[in-house]
Design a protein around this motif. Structure first.
Motif, PDB file in Angstrom:
ATOM      1  N   THR A  62      -4.224   7.297 -18.440  1.00  0.00           N
ATOM      2  CA  THR A  62      -3.078   7.021 -17.277  1.00  0.00           C
ATOM      3  C   THR A  62      -3.368   7.628 -16.026  1.00  0.00           C
ATOM      4  OG1 THR A  62      -1.731   8.860 -18.151  1.00  0.00           O
ATOM      5  CG2 THR A  62      -1.417   6.686 -19.049  1.00  0.00           C
ATOM      6  N   ASN A  63      -4.547   8.298 -15.747  1.00  0.00           N
ATOM      7  CA  ASN A  63      -4.845   9.010 -14.670  1.00  0.00           C
ATOM      8  C   ASN A  63      -5.633   8.163 -13.807  1.00  0.00           C
ATOM      9  OD1 ASN A  63      -5.938  10.966 -12.682  1.00  0.00           O
ATOM     10  ND2 ASN A  63      -6.742  12.616 -14.204  1.00  0.00           N
ATOM     11  N   GLY A  64      -5.099   8.110 -12.482  1.00  0.00           N
ATOM     12  CA  GLY A  64      -5.842   7.085 -11.560  1.00  0.00           C
ATOM     13  C   GLY A  64      -6.604   7.815 -10.528  1.00  0.00           C
ATOM     14  N   MET A  65      -6.624   9.140 -10.605  1.00  0.00           N
ATOM     15  CA  MET A  65      -7.343   9.791  -9.694  1.00  0.00           C
ATOM     16  C   MET A  65      -8.952   9.664  -9.730  1.00  0.00           C
ATOM     17  SD  MET A  65      -5.002  11.836  -8.079  1.00  0.00           S
ATOM     18  CE  MET A  65      -5.933  13.085  -7.317  1.00  0.00           C
ATOM     19  N   GLU A  66      -9.542   9.671  -8.755  1.00  0.00           N
ATOM     20  CA  GLU A  66     -10.862   9.397  -8.637  1.00  0.00           C
ATOM     21  C   GLU A  66     -11.910  10.244  -9.393  1.00  0.00           C
ATOM     22  OE1 GLU A  66     -13.674   6.944  -7.200  1.00  0.00           O
ATOM     23  OE2 GLU A  66     -11.849   6.937  -6.633  1.00  0.00           O
ATOM     24  N   PRO A  67     -12.608   9.627 -10.212  1.00  0.00           N
ATOM     25  CA  PRO A  67     -13.710  10.431 -11.098  1.00  0.00           C
ATOM     26  C   PRO A  67     -14.495  11.668 -10.444  1.00  0.00           C
ATOM     27  CG  PRO A  67     -13.892   8.299 -11.578  1.00  0.00           C
ATOM     28  CD  PRO A  67     -13.008   8.313 -10.390  1.00  0.00           C
ATOM     29  N   GLN A  68     -14.434  12.691 -10.968  1.00  0.00           N
ATOM     30  CA  GLN A  68     -15.550  13.592 -10.451  1.00  0.00           C
ATOM     31  C   GLN A  68     -16.444  13.986 -11.572  1.00  0.00           C
ATOM     32  OE1 GLN A  68     -14.532  15.141  -7.609  1.00  0.00           O
ATOM     33  NE2 GLN A  68     -13.277  13.528  -7.337  1.00  0.00           N
ATOM     34  N   THR A  69     -17.523  14.584 -11.152  1.00  0.00           N
ATOM     35  CA  THR A  69     -18.520  15.134 -12.203  1.00  0.00           C
ATOM     36  C   THR A  69     -17.966  16.034 -13.071  1.00  0.00           C
ATOM     37  OG1 THR A  69     -19.381  16.668 -10.788  1.00  0.00           O
ATOM     38  CG2 THR A  69     -20.356  14.402 -10.665  1.00  0.00           C
ATOM     39  N   THR A  70     -17.058  16.914 -12.756  1.00  0.00           N
ATOM     40  CA  THR A  70     -16.517  17.818 -13.601  1.00  0.00           C
ATOM     41  C   THR A  70     -15.356  17.314 -14.718  1.00  0.00           C
ATOM     42  OG1 THR A  70     -14.899  18.526 -12.269  1.00  0.00           O
ATOM     43  CG2 THR A  70     -17.105  19.783 -12.027  1.00  0.00           C
ATOM     44  N   ASP A  71     -15.200  16.292 -14.537  1.00  0.00           N
ATOM     45  CA  ASP A  71     -14.016  15.603 -15.515  1.00  0.00           C
ATOM     46  C   ASP A  71     -14.547  15.698 -16.988  1.00  0.00           C
ATOM     47  OD1 ASP A  71     -12.585  14.550 -13.551  1.00  0.00           O
ATOM     48  OD2 ASP A  71     -13.093  12.678 -13.578  1.00  0.00           O
ATOM     49  N   ILE A 109      -2.458   1.279 -17.803  1.00  0.00           N
ATOM     50  CA  ILE A 109      -3.949   1.783 -17.922  1.00  0.00           C
ATOM     51  C   ILE A 109      -4.816   2.085 -16.448  1.00  0.00           C
ATOM     52  CG2 ILE A 109      -6.243   1.488 -18.795  1.00  0.00           C
ATOM     53  CD1 ILE A 109      -4.553  -0.529 -20.702  1.00  0.00           C
ATOM     54  N   CYS A 110      -4.853   3.197 -16.202  1.00  0.00           N
ATOM     55  CA  CYS A 110      -5.728   3.467 -14.901  1.00  0.00           C
ATOM     56  C   CYS A 110      -7.207   4.074 -15.001  1.00  0.00           C
ATOM     57  CB  CYS A 110      -4.584   4.556 -14.149  1.00  0.00           C
ATOM     58  SG  CYS A 110      -3.247   4.050 -13.777  1.00  0.00           S
ATOM     59  N   GLU A 111      -7.509   4.403 -16.118  1.00  0.00           N
ATOM     60  CA  GLU A 111      -8.708   5.002 -16.506  1.00  0.00           C
ATOM     61  C   GLU A 111      -9.344   4.515 -17.935  1.00  0.00           C
ATOM     62  OE1 GLU A 111      -8.918   9.143 -16.982  1.00  0.00           O
ATOM     63  OE2 GLU A 111      -6.881   9.346 -17.552  1.00  0.00           O
ATOM     64  N   PHE A 112     -10.801   4.608 -17.873  1.00  0.00           N
ATOM     65  CA  PHE A 112     -11.362   4.148 -18.953  1.00  0.00           C
ATOM     66  C   PHE A 112     -12.561   5.432 -19.242  1.00  0.00           C
ATOM     67  CE2 PHE A 112      -9.723   0.384 -17.510  1.00  0.00           C
ATOM     68  CZ  PHE A 112      -9.525  -0.584 -18.839  1.00  0.00           C
ATOM     69  N   GLY A 113     -12.927   5.841 -20.480  1.00  0.00           N
ATOM     70  CA  GLY A 113     -14.025   6.714 -20.784  1.00  0.00           C
ATOM     71  C   GLY A 113     -14.824   6.451 -21.899  1.00  0.00           C
ATOM     72  N   ARG A 127      -9.521   2.628 -12.125  1.00  0.00           N
ATOM     73  CA  ARG A 127      -9.371   1.198 -11.527  1.00  0.00           C
ATOM     74  C   ARG A 127      -7.847   1.190 -11.031  1.00  0.00           C
ATOM     75  NH1 ARG A 127      -9.649  -3.950 -13.695  1.00  0.00           N
ATOM     76  NH2 ARG A 127      -7.641  -4.092 -12.698  1.00  0.00           N
ATOM     77  N   GLU A 128      -7.617   0.056 -10.365  1.00  0.00           N
ATOM     78  CA  GLU A 128      -6.044  -0.433 -10.140  1.00  0.00           C
ATOM     79  C   GLU A 128      -5.315  -0.494 -11.533  1.00  0.00           C
ATOM     80  OE1 GLU A 128      -4.307  -0.978  -7.203  1.00  0.00           O
ATOM     81  OE2 GLU A 128      -6.327  -0.150  -6.401  1.00  0.00           O
ATOM     82  N   PRO A 129      -4.229   0.120 -11.576  1.00  0.00           N
ATOM     83  CA  PRO A 129      -3.297   0.225 -12.907  1.00  0.00           C
ATOM     84  C   PRO A 129      -3.319  -1.313 -13.532  1.00  0.00           C
ATOM     85  CG  PRO A 129      -2.426   1.311 -11.154  1.00  0.00           C
ATOM     86  CD  PRO A 129      -3.215   0.458 -10.548  1.00  0.00           C
ATOM     87  N   ILE A 130      -3.421  -1.411 -14.757  1.00  0.00           N
ATOM     88  CA  ILE A 130      -3.388  -2.674 -15.655  1.00  0.00           C
ATOM     89  C   ILE A 130      -2.034  -2.335 -16.469  1.00  0.00           C
ATOM     90  CG2 ILE A 130      -4.110  -4.087 -17.583  1.00  0.00           C
ATOM     91  CD1 ILE A 130      -6.828  -2.986 -16.664  1.00  0.00           C
ATOM     92  N   GLU A 131      -0.851  -3.078 -16.483  1.00  0.00           N
ATOM     93  CA  GLU A 131       0.258  -3.053 -17.330  1.00  0.00           C
ATOM     94  C   GLU A 131      -0.165  -3.888 -18.601  1.00  0.00           C
ATOM     95  OE1 GLU A 131       4.977  -4.133 -17.159  1.00  0.00           O
ATOM     96  OE2 GLU A 131       3.720  -4.313 -15.402  1.00  0.00           O
ATOM     97  N   LYS A 132      -0.274  -3.026 -19.631  1.00  0.00           N
ATOM     98  CA  LYS A 132      -0.696  -3.515 -20.887  1.00  0.00           C
ATOM     99  C   LYS A 132       0.685  -3.933 -21.376  1.00  0.00           C
ATOM    100  CE  LYS A 132      -3.072  -4.471 -24.577  1.00  0.00           C
ATOM    101  NZ  LYS A 132      -2.186  -5.115 -25.148  1.00  0.00           N
ATOM    102  N   THR A 133       0.706  -5.319 -21.857  1.00  0.00           N
ATOM    103  CA  THR A 133       1.814  -5.947 -22.551  1.00  0.00           C
ATOM    104  C   THR A 133       1.298  -6.371 -23.953  1.00  0.00           C
ATOM    105  OG1 THR A 133       1.872  -7.915 -21.811  1.00  0.00           O
ATOM    106  CG2 THR A 133       3.101  -6.514 -20.326  1.00  0.00           C
ATOM    107  N   LYS A 134       2.255  -6.866 -24.794  1.00  0.00           N
ATOM    108  CA  LYS A 134       1.948  -7.488 -25.936  1.00  0.00           C
ATOM    109  C   LYS A 134       1.416  -8.644 -25.826  1.00  0.00           C
ATOM    110  CE  LYS A 134       6.561  -9.032 -27.073  1.00  0.00           C
ATOM    111  NZ  LYS A 134       7.705  -9.051 -27.951  1.00  0.00           N
ATOM    112  N   LEU A 135       1.563  -9.263 -24.448  1.00  0.00           N
ATOM    113  CA  LEU A 135       1.069 -10.624 -24.166  1.00  0.00           C
ATOM    114  C   LEU A 135      -0.614 -10.722 -23.694  1.00  0.00           C
ATOM    115  CD1 LEU A 135       4.007 -12.244 -22.975  1.00  0.00           C
ATOM    116  CD2 LEU A 135       3.315 -12.103 -25.460  1.00  0.00           C
ATOM    117  N   LEU A 136      -1.255  -9.345 -23.528  1.00  0.00           N
ATOM    118  CA  LEU A 136      -2.293  -9.310 -22.953  1.00  0.00           C
ATOM    119  C   LEU A 136      -3.381  -8.496 -23.795  1.00  0.00           C
ATOM    120  CD1 LEU A 136      -3.607  -9.237 -20.130  1.00  0.00           C
ATOM    121  CD2 LEU A 136      -2.920  -6.830 -19.896  1.00  0.00           C
TER     122      LEU A 136
END
Length: 146
Positions: A62-71, A109-113, A127-136
């Motif tokens: 859920t964190n949409g902050m820009e990635p940093q090398t220290t993440d 969903i705002c982040e992937f790892g 990325r831009e948030p994705i609203e995850k529903t049971k239809l997606l």
């Protein structure tokens, strides 16, 4: 001008596709990711034979902050197994995954790892948030180029 080191760092690309409950493609996206410091450490350790340095899971968060090398983690992480690993070229590895209709329902969903077997974060993409529903459902292909 980029240095020799910057030109030769591994890179990654995350490909996503979302479908509705009828299997109709709603959208596709392709974007670059950041390989974080612990990811580079994992590559070096894997070359030296250290166990559990391979990529084992995908995480969404859920964190949409820009990635940093220290993440070092994905916020409010939900984990998914890698479904398949492919080697389309000698310098590319491709990881495929699916977030099914019943997974992570109501999550924004705002982040992937990419997550190593020892739990370390390898790469992160926001990325831009994705609203995850049971239809997606979301299918993904994450490529790392060495």
């Amino acid at each position: 001008m980029k240095t020799f080191d910057e030109l030769n760092r591994p890179t990654g690309t995350l490909h996503l596709m979302a479908k509705n409950e009828n299997g109709i493609v709603l959208w596709r996206s392709t974007s670059r990711n950041m390989i974080v410091s612990s990811g580079y450490n994992s590559v070096a350790q894997a070359l030296a034979g250290v166990p559990d340095q391979y990529i084992k899971k995908i995480a969404i968060g859920t964190n949409g902050m820009e990635p940093q090398t220290t993440d070092s983690e994905i916020t409010d992480a939900v984990f998914f197994d890698i479904e398949s690993v492919e080697y389309p070229t000698p310098e590319t590895v491709r990881f495929r995954f699916t977030i099914n209709y019943t997974d992570a329902v109501d999550m924004l969903i705002c982040e992937f790892g990419l997550i190593c077997a020892d739990g370390r974060l390898f790469a992160r993409k926001t990325r831009e948030p994705i609203e995850k529903t049971k239809l997606l459902t979301i299918t993904g292909m994450w490529e790392i180029n060495l």
